[in-house]
Design a protein around this motif. Structure first.
Motif, short mmCIF file in Angstrom:
data_model
loop_
_atom_site.label_atom_id
_atom_site.label_comp_id
_atom_site.label_asym_id
_atom_site.label_seq_id
_atom_site.Cartn_x
_atom_site.Cartn_y
_atom_site.Cartn_z
N ILE A 111 0.88 -1.17 0.00
CA ILE A 111 0.00 0.00 0.00
C ILE A 111 0.91 1.22 0.00
CG2 ILE A 111 -1.65 1.31 1.39
CD1 ILE A 111 -2.84 -1.32 2.32
N GLU A 112 0.86 1.99 -1.08
CA GLU A 112 1.79 3.11 -1.20
C GLU A 112 1.06 4.40 -1.54
OE1 GLU A 112 4.74 1.95 -4.08
OE2 GLU A 112 5.79 0.67 -2.65
N ARG A 113 1.66 5.50 -1.10
CA ARG A 113 1.29 6.86 -1.51
C ARG A 113 -0.19 7.20 -1.30
NH1 ARG A 113 5.51 9.39 -3.84
NH2 ARG A 113 7.33 8.05 -4.11
N PRO A 114 -0.75 6.91 -0.11
CA PRO A 114 -2.16 7.25 0.14
C PRO A 114 -2.38 8.77 0.14
CG PRO A 114 -1.06 6.68 2.18
CD PRO A 114 -0.08 6.37 1.08
N GLY A 137 4.15 -9.06 -6.40
CA GLY A 137 5.12 -8.02 -6.73
C GLY A 137 4.40 -6.73 -7.06
N TYR A 138 4.85 -6.11 -8.17
CA TYR A 138 4.23 -4.84 -8.58
C TYR A 138 3.38 -5.03 -9.83
CZ TYR A 138 6.46 -1.80 -5.14
OH TYR A 138 6.82 -1.16 -3.97
N ASP A 139 2.86 -6.26 -10.03
CA ASP A 139 2.14 -6.57 -11.28
C ASP A 139 0.71 -6.05 -11.33
OD1 ASP A 139 4.35 -7.77 -12.19
OD2 ASP A 139 3.66 -9.84 -11.83
N ASN A 263 8.11 9.01 -15.58
CA ASN A 263 7.89 9.86 -14.41
C ASN A 263 7.20 9.08 -13.30
OD1 ASN A 263 8.47 12.90 -15.02
ND2 ASN A 263 7.56 12.05 -16.88
N GLU A 264 7.67 9.27 -12.06
CA GLU A 264 7.03 8.71 -10.88
C GLU A 264 6.74 9.84 -9.91
OE1 GLU A 264 9.69 5.68 -9.23
OE2 GLU A 264 8.14 4.22 -9.72
N ALA A 265 6.14 9.49 -8.77
CA ALA A 265 6.01 10.40 -7.62
C ALA A 265 5.39 11.75 -7.96
CB ALA A 265 7.40 10.59 -6.99
N GLY A 284 13.75 3.11 -8.74
CA GLY A 284 13.47 2.31 -7.55
C GLY A 284 13.40 3.18 -6.31
N TRP A 285 14.15 2.80 -5.25
CA TRP A 285 14.14 3.60 -4.01
C TRP A 285 15.24 4.66 -4.04
CZ3 TRP A 285 9.83 2.85 -1.50
CH2 TRP A 285 9.24 1.60 -1.48
N ASP A 286 16.06 4.65 -5.09
CA ASP A 286 17.17 5.60 -5.14
C ASP A 286 16.72 6.94 -5.69
OD1 ASP A 286 18.84 3.66 -4.21
OD2 ASP A 286 19.41 2.97 -6.22
N SER A 320 16.04 12.76 -2.09
CA SER A 320 14.64 12.46 -1.75
C SER A 320 13.79 12.37 -3.01
CB SER A 320 14.10 13.53 -0.80
OG SER A 320 13.96 14.76 -1.48
N GLN A 321 12.52 12.02 -2.80
CA GLN A 321 11.59 11.84 -3.92
C GLN A 321 10.24 12.46 -3.54
OE1 GLN A 321 10.26 7.83 -4.69
NE2 GLN A 321 10.17 8.17 -6.90
N SER A 322 9.70 13.25 -4.43
CA SER A 322 8.45 13.98 -4.15
C SER A 322 7.32 13.06 -3.70
CB SER A 322 8.02 14.74 -5.40
OG SER A 322 8.19 13.94 -6.56
C1 DGJ Z 1 9.63 4.25 -6.31
C2 DGJ Z 1 8.25 4.68 -5.99
O1 DGJ Z 1 8.18 6.07 -6.07
C3 DGJ Z 1 7.87 4.20 -4.62
O2 DGJ Z 1 6.60 4.66 -4.28
C4 DGJ Z 1 7.96 2.71 -4.62
O3 DGJ Z 1 6.98 2.17 -5.48
C5 DGJ Z 1 9.33 2.26 -5.06
N1 DGJ Z 1 9.68 2.83 -6.33
C6 DGJ Z 1 9.44 0.77 -5.15
O4 DGJ Z 1 10.68 0.41 -5.70
#
Ligand code: DGJ
Length: 378
Positions: A111-114, A137-139, A263-265, A284-286, A320-322
């Motif tokens: 559960i992510e980013r509520p 996983g993330y499927d 693009n993510e986040a 990823g998490w980096d 960091s990541q937004s």
């Molecule tokens: C980056 C995403 O922004 C996070 O929310 C998370 O899904 C990770 N990836 C998982 O690797």
């Protein structure tokens, strides 16, 4: 004499204990990006990838509960409340995971980013989040929707699915809808594949089942229309989907942004009638360099601009990541950029990195601050 020394030692220990207790109980009067942040119970705030709802004079921070060893959801979505944004009271678990493995939000799912918005017409608090089914996983790439009658919850899951099944984005041409090439015709990351992604290869692939929805945010516009903004197409393309009036469904109107831009986040705000979106790349998490996009109309066209961060470590968004951009209640043009400094080796130790958004020539700029407070907006 021995008695006196004993008494002195006792008093000294008592004094130290009192001073440290006082220190622990002291109210925060500033933000310290990247430093440990404790709640009213002197426990680390555990609300990662979060967002903030402002309702009736209170701020409510919702986020992912993280443990020491895993990024999976073993508790659920947490909630904290505050009236000053510096000091946060633990309000417990807003959306709890279920013990039942058959539940979409089973303990051990992802559960992510509520994010939570309030619907004044239905008087419901509506939570959207990125949901990955346990063991897959993330499927799944689902969006989860949960509602509550009170801001703190408890929220009840009402559905989870992909987005807008059987609907084409507004900015996909007829030629793109009817193209016959298939994902298996390409090798990932080649030039031809990138071109094919831009031309809607994955939108077509997911047309029947609905579009993938991972990193996400919500936005309510001045006319009260709600929007779900999410990383789709295997994180390659952002989508913005308009919500129905009750915020519980989609109207079917949605667009693609920056196809194949990875693009993510996404985090969004509006200023002087213009929409600004800050996103990250996909590593990823980096951390990586943030991106800035603007639009005069939320459903496009969106324009990409250079990295809004400046100074040391700007190319890593200050490690960091937004996650969200919060307009400060009662202050004009005052926005807080909220980001996460992830720590996959000990997720609970992920840190919060919040900055005031500074404007230069009308464009948002992000700079590092060791310490700052809301007076920067005055
Ligand atoms: C980056 C995403 O922004 C996070 O929310 C998370 O899904 C990770 N990836 C998982 O690797």
């Amino acid at each position: 004499m021995k008695k006196m020394t004993g008494a002195y030692t006792y008093l000294t220990v008592l004094l130290i204990a009192l001073l440290s207790y006082n220190d622990m109980m002291a109210q925060n009067t500033a933000f310290y990006p990247g430093k440990l942040w404790f709640d009213n119970n002197q426990r680390l705030i555990n609300a990662h990838g979060g967002g903030i709802l402002y309702h009736d004079g209170q701020y409510y921070w919702f986020g992912e509960h993280k443990g020491e060893h895993s990024n999976a959801a073993w508790v659920g979505v947490t909630c904290y409340s505050s009236s000053d944004l510096y000091n946060w009271q633990d309000e417990g678990v807003a959306l709890a995971v279920k013990k039942d493995d058959k539940s979409p939000i089973a303990a051990g799912s992802t559960i992510e980013r509520p994010k939570v918005i309030y619907n004044a017409a239905t008087k419901k608090f509506v939570m959207y989040f990125h949901l990955e089914l346990k063991g897959q996983g993330y499927d799944a790439a689902h969006v989860g929707v949960a509602i509550s009658d009170t801001p703190k919850g408890p929220y009840q899951l009402i559905k989870n699915s992909r987005v807008n099944a059987g609907k084409w984005p507004l900015n996909v041409t007829t030629a793109q809808q009817t193209a016959t090439d298939k994902p298996e015709d390409y090798q990932w990351w080649t030039k031809e594949w990138t071109k094919a992604i831009e031309n809607g290869l994955f939108v077509r692939r997911d047309f029947e089942s609905g579009q993938m929805s991972r990193d996400m945010t919500l936005f309510v516009d001045d006319d009260n229309k709600g929007y779900h903004i999410y990383s789709s197409e295997d994180n390659l393309t952002l989508h913005i989907a308009e919500l129905t009036e009750d915020y519980l469904d989609y109207t079917g109107k949605y667009i693609r942004i920056a196809p194949a831009g990875h693009n993510e986040a996404p985090a969004i705000f509006k200023k002087d009638g213009r929409y600004f979106m800050i996103t990250s790349g996909c590593t990823g998490w980096d951390p990586n360099a943030a991106r800035l996009l603007t639009a005069d109309n939320i459903l496009g066209e969106w324009t990409l601009h250079p990295n809004p961060c400046v100074g040391k470590d700007a190319e890593l968004t200050f490690h960091s990541q937004s996650t969200y951009i919060l307009p400060i209640a009662g202050k004009k043009d005052a926005f807080i950029f909220m980001a996460d400094r992830w720590k996959p080796s000990n997720p609970i130790d992920g840190r919060y990195v919040w900055f005031p958004i500074v404007f230069e020539d009308g464009m948002p700029v992000l700079k590092w601050f060791d310490k700052w407070d809301l007076s920067v907006f005055d």
